[in-house]
Design an enzyme around this catalytic site. Structure first.
Site, PDB file in Angstrom:
ATOM      1  N   ALA A 168       1.040  -1.081   0.037  1.00 22.01           N
ATOM      2  CA  ALA A 168       0.005   0.178  -0.072  1.00 22.01           C
ATOM      3  C   ALA A 168       0.978   1.178   0.092  1.00 22.01           C
ATOM      4  CB  ALA A 168      -0.879  -0.089   1.267  1.00 22.01           C
ATOM      5  N   ASP A 169       0.446   2.276  -0.808  1.00 24.22           N
ATOM      6  CA  ASP A 169       1.021   3.601  -0.525  1.00 24.22           C
ATOM      7  C   ASP A 169       0.831   3.915   1.083  1.00 24.22           C
ATOM      8  OD1 ASP A 169       2.355   6.019  -0.710  1.00 24.22           O
ATOM      9  OD2 ASP A 169       1.254   6.558  -2.510  1.00 24.22           O
ATOM     10  N   CYS A 170       1.668   4.710   1.462  1.00 21.25           N
ATOM     11  CA  CYS A 170       1.997   4.984   2.844  1.00 21.25           C
ATOM     12  C   CYS A 170       0.671   5.342   3.559  1.00 21.25           C
ATOM     13  CB  CYS A 170       3.219   5.692   3.305  1.00 21.25           C
ATOM     14  SG  CYS A 170       4.644   4.549   2.828  1.00 21.25           S
TER      15      CYS A 170
END
Ligand code: NAG
Ligand code: NAG
Ligand code: NAG
Ligand code: NAG
Ligand code: NAG
Ligand code: NAG
Length: 796
Positions: free
Chosen positions: A307-309
């Site tokens: 996942a993007d952060c």
């Protein structure tokens, strides 16, 4: 990635960095996990641990490891910071490192200090793309992974890098164009494939030679991001954290997903990152169809999805998607196929989600399996002896620094050169006025995902434009503006005075991360503030030739400079990396003959009034007044078109070999499909066949002789486009299908050979998102119509 503008995340990140300095660095007191001596010291019997048994496959070993973990131990491995399992001698690991165009200090997995202060910083991807040189893209990837291995050996980096960024730059306003390979999905995918192979491939075990791709060794692990339809950062109050991308299946298949498909299928990337935005209502990181069905099943990813952060948090707090709570959110994303969470939501919430029956422990096991196999392929368990000798002497080598300079020279695009004013002569010691807000650029040239000021570390060295021009004359510097925003004109006078007395004037202008950046889209595509005044006044006053150099990622409407006869030459230098200054000077003084081409359409300023950034639509829409996007769908006026770029020499093309027809006898499984045609066009009896049904493996030859008719050696980028039969509604104007950069010595010629798969070259995507091959008269167009060649395609 990362959300530095939001205070809550900024605190989180800052905190994480301070912890990680000790985690990733000084604590790694081992060379590889399954070192018998290490286990002996830990007082553990390695023989009782099948996951350390080299005779078993990685799949079996990873399964054994996962089998031994308690649920609590499992969930502690699901965040970017994996805590390890001391009981079994499994160390902690920081997954998050970045290598967009060189090793970066953004991402806690990689850090710099006095013992490892630097790494090589290559030009930003948008400029490197402009070289249209596949081998350069691959070579940079290799050089970066060598430095990465060196830093890993020094305890200063992990081996998993969340790069490259391969979103299609569909609109000039988007703030992250700097990170991308431009607007053409095929070029973006080709860049991704080459760069990923450069980062990942261990010589001799490339994906086309290796049988079991789940055990293929990795030099480092790359990650193609951000999947998908993510091209809005922060525009008129709409942020990527709450943006719902409404996108058709056709645009997804043809444009937004295509680079990712190439990255996975042709690059064999070991990770894909999902994006913050929603796609047609569903957060990308929770979309089963996108992650499990498309990436995992259809494309057959060998690796993990991350996942993007803080995407899970964004899903809950910003999208407020279905009003899910923590446990429901993580159970949805796990089931959708999201293996690793950059953040703490998995680590903190998955255990209860399993206990409360919201997600099966088997889903957790499956994700861990993917994660551990990647770590094993990297040699973290067994070592990778061929890289053991890499160390500090392999970082910032003269070869790497030279490669950074080479990439900048190859990428720089010559946009205007009235009367061949460039290259400037070098025979005498000139006085040069070097003016403009970027005349002394340094950090601006390395852009983002390089060396952020909030952490230690910097490029090996900087060559600013001032440095570069100093090797060609005596330089008189005046910034003209205090920064790119150039809000007042106080400093213009000094620049004008410098130009008045100089033998030649170079104006280095443009924009920077204060104008176009992550979390910052543009509202207009003009030069900011008084920059235009500065440039015009300097040009008016200048005694000698005037050269304008633009630093930017997205296009800038510089029509005023294009048409001003007192501005004799214009160059685009992207953000050219740490060696950029010398590269610019070398091009202007003819030490290097430029050959770069624009990887983006440069639109006129009023383009932004015609379509909102938040519309993802590529095709023109008369009912809304949308003009279409990218050269594939926009044919209105431009400042400079896609693929534009001049040289100091002249090339002539001659077509040497090409087919003029192709006919296909259909078997009973190949059914004709309809396509919409313009009224008045005669529709073929069999308009098109599904490409999946055609199974075309055959390639046709397209050979072009490129003759350099000037008296300077030079590089030419040959761009091959295909145009579908006229009359088909709703398809592209043309599409790039092959390209090659070639060096041709003065007054010689070179035969450039292209082998083009007919389906890939002439196929289109229909309105349902199916790839089809239409019958009729296709046209192959070379460059700017130097060659126009029809190919008649019939089914019978
Ligand atoms: C290595 O470091 C770990 C802590 O991270 C420690 O528990 C272990 O004892 C150390 N091993 C050696 C051999 O120093
Ligand atoms: C392309 O890049 C490679 C690798 O850096 C370089 O050796 C080659 O000269 C470049 N090709 C052209 C035509 O410039
Ligand atoms: C949801 O998870 C986050 C991250 O673990 C935590 O900070 C927050 O307190 C949790 N919210 C609730 C309502 O439990
Ligand atoms: C060029 O001229 C300047 C003064 O105009 C002088 O300082 C400099 O040393 C000269 N450089 C060379 C290479 O002759
Ligand atoms: C150019 O910028 C550097 C900092 O990057 C600074 O040290 C130097 O003094 C500047 N040069 C001039 C001539 O202002
Ligand atoms: C084509 O002609 C038909 C019937 O004459 C008409 O209904 C339709 O709107 C026309 N389509 C276009 C695209 O002009």
């Amino acid at each position: 990635m990362a959300k530095p503008l939001r205070l809550v995340h900024y605190i989180y990140l800052t905190f994480a960095f301070s912890v990680i300095y000790t985690d990733a660095g000084t604590h790694r007191n081992f060379t590889y996990v399954c070192d018998p001596a290490r286990y002996a010291q830990l007082g553990l019997d390695i023989k009782s641990l099948p996951f350390c048994d080299k005779k078993l496959s990685y799949d079996v070993r990873a399964r054994d490891l996962v089998r031994q973990l308690t649920l609590h131990e499992k969930v502690r491995q699901l965040g970017n910071h994996a805590y390890g399992v001391p009981r079994l001698g499994i160390p902690e690991y920081e997954w998050w490192s970045e290598a967009l165009h060189g090793l970066s200090n953004v991402g806690p997995g990689t850090f710099f200090d006095n013992s490892v202060p630097h790494a090589t910083s290559y030009p930003t991807p948008i400029l490197t793309t402009a070289s249209f040189n596949e081998s350069l893209w691959n070579t940079i990837g290799k050089a970066i992974s060598t430095e990465a291995r060196a830093l890993y050996n020094l305890g200063h980096a992990g081996l998993t890098f969340w790069s490259p960024t391969i979103n299609v730059a569909r609109d000039p306003r988007w703030g992250r164009i700097i990170e991308t390979p431009g607007e053409d999905p095929f070029v973006v995918g080709t860049y991704a494939m080459n760069y990923v192979r450069g980062l990942q491939d261990v010589e001799g075990t490339e994906s086309n030679k290796y049988k079991d791709l789940n055990s293929r060794p990795l030099k480092v692990s790359a990650c193609c991001k951000h999947f998908t339809a993510y091209d809005v950062d922060n525009w008129k109050g709409i942020e990527r954290y709450n943006f719902d991308a409404r996108v058709t299946e056709q645009d997804l298949v043809e444009t937004f997903n295509r680079p990712f498909q190439m990255c996975v299928q042709n690059g064999d990337v070991s990770s894909v990152m999902c994006s913050y935005n929603r796609v047609n209502g569903i957060p990308a990181c929770a979309d089963h169809k996108l992650l499990k069905e498309t990436i995992r099943q259809d494309w057959d990813l060998h690796g993990y999805i991350v996942a993007d952060c803080d995407s899970v948090e964004v899903m809950i707090k910003d999208h407020k998607w279905l009003n899910v709570d923590n446990e429901t959110a993580v159970s949805y994303t796990l089931q959708a196929g999201l293996d690793l969470d950059c953040g703490v939501y998995y680590t903190d919430n998955v255990e209860n989600a399993v206990k409360h029956g919201k997600v099966r422990e088997g889903d957790v096991d499956q994700s861990l399996q993917y994660l551990y196999v990647v770590l094993m392929r990297l040699g973290i368990f067994d070592g990778q002896p061929q890289y053991n000798s890499l160390g500090i002497n392999d970082v910032c080598t003269s070869a790497h620094i030279e490669l950074a300079g080479e990439a900048a020279r190859e990428g720089i695009v010559l946009l205007k050169n009235d009367n061949g004013i460039l290259p400037l002569a070098t025979e005498r010691n000139k006085t040069l006025a070097v003016v403009g807000p970027h005349a002394n650029a340094s950090v601006t040239m390395i852009g983002n995902y390089a060396f952020a000021a909030y952490n230690k570390g910097s490029p090996c060295r900087y060559s600013t434009p001032l440095n570069g021009f100093s090797s060609y004359g005596s330089v008189n510097y005046a910034a003209g503006c205090s920064n790119v925003k150039c809000v007042d004109g106080n400093l213009i006078g000094a620049a004008v005075e410098a130009a008045k007395i100089a033998d030649a004037t170079i104006i280095v202008a443009g924009i920077d991360l204060s104008i176009e950046a992550e979390s910052l889209d543009r509202l207009d595509i003009l030069l900011p503030g008084k920059q235009t005044d500065l440039i015009n006044q300097v040009a008016d006053a200048a005694k000698g030739p005037v050269v304008l150099v633009i630093m930017s990622a997205g296009g800038v409407d510089i029509s005023f400079a294009k048409s001003n006869p007192k501005i004799h030459a214009i160059l685009w230098a992207g953000y050219p990396g740490a060696e950029g200054g010398q590269a610019i000077a070398d091009v202007i003084f003819g030490k290097y003959n430029p050959g770069g081409r624009l990887p983006l359409t440069w639109y006129q300023a009023d383009y932004v009034d015609k379509i909102p950034l938040t519309s993802l639509q590529l095709r023109p829409d008369d009912s809304k007044g949308y003009p279409g996007r990218t050269y594939k769908f926009y044919d209105g006026p431009t400042v400079f078109p896609y693929g534009y770029g001049l040289s100091y020499t002249k090339f002539i093309y001659t077509l040497k070999a090409a087919p003029s027809k192709w006919s296909k006898k259909l078997n009973k499984f190949q059914h004709c499909r309809d396509l919409p045609y313009k009224n008045g066009t005669i529709k073929p009896s069999c308009p098109a066949i599904l490409i999946d049904d055609l199974r075309c493996h055959k390639k046709f030859t397209f050979d072009i002789e490129v003759k350099n008719v000037g008296n300077r050696d030079g590089d030419e980028v040959v761009l091959i486009y295909s145009q579908p039969p006229l009359g088909i509604l709703g398809t592209h104007i043309k599409q790039l299908i092959k390209f090659q950069r070639v060096s041709v010595a003065a007054r010689t010629s070179k035969l450039v050979h292209f082998a083009i798969n007919i389906c890939q070259g002439l196929g289109i995507v229909d309105s349902n998102g199916n790839a089809v091959l239409p019958s009729g008269s296709h046209t192959i167009i070379v460059g700017d119509h130097q060659i126009v060649h029809p190919i008649q395609l019939t089914y019978n």
